[in-house]
Write a protein that holds these residues in place. Structure first.
Motif: not given
Length: 454
Positions: A282-283, A285-293
């Motif tokens: 995800v490059g 991007n912590l926000l994308v990881l958070g959204a994924m979780r």
């Protein structure tokens, strides 16, 4: 032995209700308990999940390698395991409210420690103190909710824990996204917010976790309190004796505890690696990881609502949900490890995490059905002990076998197979009826106690 909830200090000021209003008082109290349980559970998960995206990345930034990260997380599980029984006894002795408040205070200190120091040793100490704090609430909050609502029928317990899971998921989603957003500013920032949240939860738990009105119980005489140490020794012996007899008399309960521990183990292995595995995809991007979780937990909410409606129509709904979820979760984890397309792998991992969440209400309800009220917190702590020891030991072995935190080729397929088998085992046990109980009596200074056996 008397019930753990009747021994705790939160019951000392309970005044008897009028005979004509007793049922109404109890019903109103049950509603207040349910709301309190949902709020405290949501805050509990919010605080913990603030760190879910950033914790492993933060440890890596402090210089910890793959083996050290696995070892520290395994140590967390082991600390939780060896502390479960003593803290469970304290919860049955002192009262569940006091135990839960202690849990939040210790976690507030542990979570906040890392914010004020970037030392790897402070990080390890804070993580382990938080783990110890978690054991004071493990079993105690759940035992309080079950005993105080008087939920004895299976459908009532399934509803209670399904609603609790929805509250936990709400806290999980908000905590994960908030922690990810804070982590983009500073990886340590979620730690202090988690500490402040736990401090707030400690205050709220003391206010919300009240005792049930008991018209038959005379008010305690003022100034008549026994010394703590003798009460602790006496209660430890009584609770451990009752717990041992409860477990020895119910082989299905023992099997349930072991099977649930395997589910936690095979959920824990991917849970250590997922942020490292997907960070590059995800490059960073912590926000994308958070959204994924968070997506998986959001999906659980309508699915849990569907399971509640299914339980009203089918007596075997609990087994159906666990079998379907564990099988689908195992297949999804295999796909997450095998497919090369990043987006598809992420979708598969989300499905796996969702499946685990759907299994848990039925597992928790099945255990609570088989536990005598007076030893509920301690027996639930025994279950958490096995969860911790199985997961801690499994993570140590995984850390030795996996040289790179981002490698899934070996660990995830094995975890998937174990998750599927453990789920089928749990499902077969979760609907086993209790046979007509016999009673075994043990006697202490508090009078005889009855320990149910199948």
């Amino acid at each position: 032995m008397t019930s753990g909830t009747s021994r705790g200090p939160e019951h000392e000021n309970a005044s008897p209700g009028l005979p004509g209003s007793a049922d109404k008082d109890l019903a109103g109290h049950a509603d207040r308990v349910r709301r309190g349980y949902l709020l405290v559970s949501g805050l509990d998960y919010f605080a913990d999940m603030l760190l879910t995206v950033t914790s492993v990345l933060l440890l890596q930034s402090l210089g910890m390698g793959s083996g050290a990260v696995f070892a520290l997380i395994a140590a967390v599980w082991i600390v939780e395991g060896v502390s479960e029984i003593p803290t469970g006894v304290l919860a049955d002795l002192l009262g569940r409210r006091t135990s839960v408040a202690i849990s939040f205070v210790l976690r507030a200190i542990g979570y906040s420690a890392l914010f004020f120091s970037g030392s790897v040793y402070v990080a390890a100490a804070g993580v382990l103190l938080s783990a110890l704090g978690g054991t004071f609430a493990s079993g105690a909050l759940e035992a309080w909710a079950v005993d105080e609502t008087g939920a004895k029928d299976p459908s009532g317990l399934d509803r209670l824990f399904a609603q609790g899971k929805i509250a936990e998921n709400a806290g999980l989603v908000l905590g994960t996204l908030t922690g990810a957003a804070l982590g983009t500013l500073d990886l340590a920032l979620p730690q202090i917010v988690a500490g402040l949240t736990c401090a707030l939860a400690a205050v709220l738990s003391l206010r919300l976790m009240t005792g049930r009105p008991d018209p038959d119980r005379p008010p305690a005489a003022p100034g008549r309190r026994e010394a703590f140490a003798p009460r602790l020794r006496e209660s430890f012996g009584e609770v451990m004796t009752g717990t041992r007899l409860t477990l020895r008399g119910d082989k299905v309960l023992i099997a349930l505890i072991l099977a649930a521990a395997l589910l936690w183990l095979f959920r824990g292995i991917p849970g250590v690696q997922w942020t490292v595995v997907y960070e590059g995809l995800v490059g960073g991007n912590l926000l994308v990881l958070g959204a994924m979780r968070s997506v998986g937990s959001l999906l659980e909410i309508p699915l849990l609502g569907w399971t509640l409606s299914l339980q009203k129509r089918r007596a075997s709904a609990r087994r159906t949900v666990i079998v379907t979820a564990s099988t689908a979760g195992a297949l999804a984890l295999v796909c997450a490890a095998a497919v090369k397309e990043p987006a598809l792998s992420i979708v598969c991992y989300v499905c796996f995490s969702t499946a685990f969440g759907l299994c848990m209400p039925g597992v928790r309800a099945a255990m609570n059905e088989r536990i005598h009220s007076g030893h509920r917190a301690t027996v639930l702590s025994v279950a958490s002990l096995f969860n911790s020891l199985f997961t801690g030991g499994g993570l140590i072995l995984t850390g030795l076998a996996v040289g790179d935190l981002g490698s899934t080729a070996l660990a995830w397929p094995l975890a998937a197979a174990g998750f599927g088998v453990a789920g089928l085992w749990v499902a077969s046990l979760a609907v086993r009826p209790r046979t007509a109980p016999t009673t075994t009596s043990t006697t202490g200074s508090t009078g005889p106690q009855e320990v149910r056996a199948p």
